[in-house]
Design an enzyme around this catalytic site. Structure first.
Site, PDB file in Angstrom:
ATOM      1  N   HIS A   1      30.161  60.627  76.095  1.00 46.46           N
ATOM      2  CA  HIS A   1      31.553  59.737  75.866  1.00 46.46           C
ATOM      3  C   HIS A   1      32.024  60.361  74.576  1.00 46.46           C
ATOM      4  O   HIS A   1      31.154  60.802  74.017  1.00 46.46           O
ATOM      5  CB  HIS A   1      31.120  58.361  75.500  1.00 46.46           C
ATOM      6  CG  HIS A   1      30.453  57.675  76.903  1.00 46.46           C
ATOM      7  ND1 HIS A   1      29.033  57.814  76.940  1.00 46.46           N
ATOM      8  CD2 HIS A   1      30.849  56.861  77.525  1.00 46.46           C
ATOM      9  CE1 HIS A   1      28.874  57.001  78.117  1.00 46.46           C
ATOM     10  NE2 HIS A   1      30.134  56.196  78.313  1.00 46.46           N
TER      11      HIS A   1
ATOM     12  N   ASP B   1      29.916  59.400  71.690  1.00 49.60           N
ATOM     13  CA  ASP B   1      28.513  59.827  71.516  1.00 49.60           C
ATOM     14  C   ASP B   1      28.773  61.214  70.567  1.00 49.60           C
ATOM     15  O   ASP B   1      27.677  61.492  70.064  1.00 49.60           O
ATOM     16  CB  ASP B   1      27.853  60.339  72.829  1.00 49.60           C
ATOM     17  CG  ASP B   1      28.102  59.237  73.893  1.00 49.60           C
ATOM     18  OD1 ASP B   1      28.347  58.141  73.714  1.00 49.60           O
ATOM     19  OD2 ASP B   1      28.118  59.706  75.087  1.00 49.60           O
TER      20      ASP B   1
HETATM   21  C1  XLS Z   1      26.896  51.490  81.858  1.00 54.69           C
HETATM   22  C2  XLS Z   1      27.309  52.946  82.594  1.00 54.69           C
HETATM   23  C3  XLS Z   1      27.744  53.953  81.513  1.00 54.69           C
HETATM   24  C4  XLS Z   1      28.617  54.998  82.146  1.00 54.69           C
HETATM   25  C5  XLS Z   1      29.367  55.711  81.598  1.00 54.69           C
HETATM   26  O1  XLS Z   1      25.933  50.700  82.447  1.00 54.69           O
HETATM   27  O2  XLS Z   1      26.277  53.140  83.385  1.00 54.69           O
HETATM   28  O3  XLS Z   1      26.533  54.439  81.102  1.00 54.69           O
HETATM   29  O4  XLS Z   1      27.685  55.664  83.187  1.00 54.69           O
HETATM   30  O5  XLS Z   1      30.307  55.131  80.877  1.00 54.69           O
END
Ligand code: XLS
Ligand code: NI
Ligand code: NI
Length: 431
Positions: free
Chosen positions: A97, A100
């Protein structure tokens, strides 16, 4: 080199090892005409491994990583450690993301500058190491500005902020040669109907997704746009509940040929489904894309994002992936995090290595089940009536003709066994 992983050496395939090694994952082993690495397409999730501090609702961070903090130098240190881990594990892909990888700035422009600088830094590291980007995505859920939603926010300024963020994350994904772009609707849902215009919010979400698809074509991004369903958490009601719900949503906004699914094990369980159900349904609808591999704790009822460790479950999932023709742009992203007591660098490596081995075992079992063919033969046999001339004609017929024919004859169809236990016994031979 940083000193984070200190004396840990790159992991090798060593089936008899009792040390840190792969006992089942052998990237170079050729199965069904392809290397195991190309089948499984493993990816490390940046957020869980490098950004998550180990908090829970009752306590703050337990991890004390040397790169925690909001500066560019620390963001670069985080990237250095991340690529060292990709190398130790020999994983071909990673995912991020925006939040991150870069420090948040005081304005949109400052955050964007930080982001672009780190994207260039990641690009250099990717070139040097050969690690590729499975997908990029935008974090439109952590910051307080998103507390009432991103695209579905009652405030148009937040929609605009979110659109501009996704635009830049798509640009960056494209620049790094990413193979997919993911949209998980973190806060796209609601807590109470008393303050929510559900109809309007769904329209906003539909238009937002159309804009993402339009932008993909505008910049010539060839990867897939993936939506990740989840029924609740953080919102009580999420609009992207499960694969079936998202498919209806895609149809409503004319996007069913443009968008595919990123299906997560834990989200399937939260929705009251099994992982293999969600995979099989997506495949049957022609929208299967990629998987977020993890597991949930079956008692807690939360999205616990644990590393997978159940071979029979994983085998049934890969069985559906294989029946869907395997991955094209998608892969196996470990959307999984350590338990908050697992403090040490070695825990990060061992968790991924174990998960890769579990996936390899499950995958090999799935291949064996498919190559054995009994399961598919028994399924085909169960539906054989529909392949007969009468079976085919039935679907071209109508109620009145069907009734007329039945009333004139003297038939009394008998039920046949569904053979569930026999089928389960067959699966048990392979897992
Ligand atoms: C959260 C989601 C997130 C997505 C990416 O529950 O799994 O990690 O995979 O935003
Ligand atoms: Ni999740
Ligand atoms: Ni996920």
């Amino acid at each position: 080199m940083t000193d984070f992983f200190n004396d840990i050496s790159p992991l090798a395939y060593a089936p008899d090892s009792t040390d840190l090694a792969f006992r089942h994952y052998n990237p170079d082993e050729v199965i069904m005409g392809k290397r195991m690495e190309e089948h499984l397409r493993f990816a490390v999730a940046y957020w869980h491994s490098f950004a998550w501090p180990g908090g829970d609702p009752f306590g703050a961070e337990t991890f004390q990583r040397p790169w925690f903090g909001n500066t560019m130098d620390l963001a670069r240190l985080k990237a250095d450690v991340a690529f060292e881990m990709f190398n130790l594990l020999n994983v071909p892909y990673f995912c991020w993301h925006d939040a991150d990888i870069r420090p948040e700035g005081d304005s949109f422009a400052e955050s964007l500058n930080n982001f672009k600088e780190i994207i260039d830094y990641l690009g250099e590291k990717m070139d040097a190491s050969g690690t590729k980007l499975l997908w990029g995505t935008a974090n439109l859920f952590s910051h307080r500005r998103f507390m009432s939603g991103a695209a579905t926010n009652p405030d148009p300024e937040i929609f605009a902020w979110s659109a501009a963020t996704v635009k830049n994350c798509m640009d960056a994904t494209h620049k790094l040669g990413g193979e997919n772009y993911v949209l998980w609707g973190g806060r796209e849902g609601y807590e109470t109907l008393l303050n929510t215009d559900l109809k309007r919010e769904r329209q906003q979400a539909g238009r937002f997704l159309q804009m993402a698809v339009e932008y993909k074509h505008k910049i010539g991004f060839k990867g897939a746009i993936l939506v990740e369903p989840k029924p609740q958490e953080p919102s009580k009601h999420q609009y992207d509940f499960d694969v079936a719900t998202v498919y209806g949503f895609l149809k409503e906004f004319g996007l069913e040929d443009e968008v595919q699914m990123n299906i997560e094990q834990g989200h399937a369980i939260l929705a009251g489904h099994s992982f293999e159900h969600e995979l099989a349904l997506a495949s049957s609808l022609g929208i299967f894309g990629s998987i977020d591999m993890n597991r949930n704790d079956y008692q807690s009822g939360w999205d616990t994002d644990q590393f997978p460790n159940n071979v029979p479950e994983v085998a049934l999932a890969y069985y559906e992936v294989l029946k869907a023709g395997g991955f094209t742009t998608g892969g196996t992203n470990f959307d999984a995090k350590l338990r908050r007591q697992s403090l040490d660098p070695i825990d990060l490596i061992a968790s991924h290595a174990g998960a890769m081995d579990v996936c390899a075992r499950g995958f090999k079992a799935a291949v064996a089940m498919l190559e054995d063919g009994t399961l598919e033969a028994m399924r085909a046999e169960r539906y054989a009536g529909w392949d007969s001339t009468q079976g085919k004609a039935l679907l071209e017929s109508d109620f009145a003709s069907i009734a007329a024919e039945l009333e004139a004859g003297d038939v009394n169809p008998q039920p046949r066994s569904g053979r569930q236990e026999i089928l389960e016994n067959i699966v048990n031979r392979f897992v």
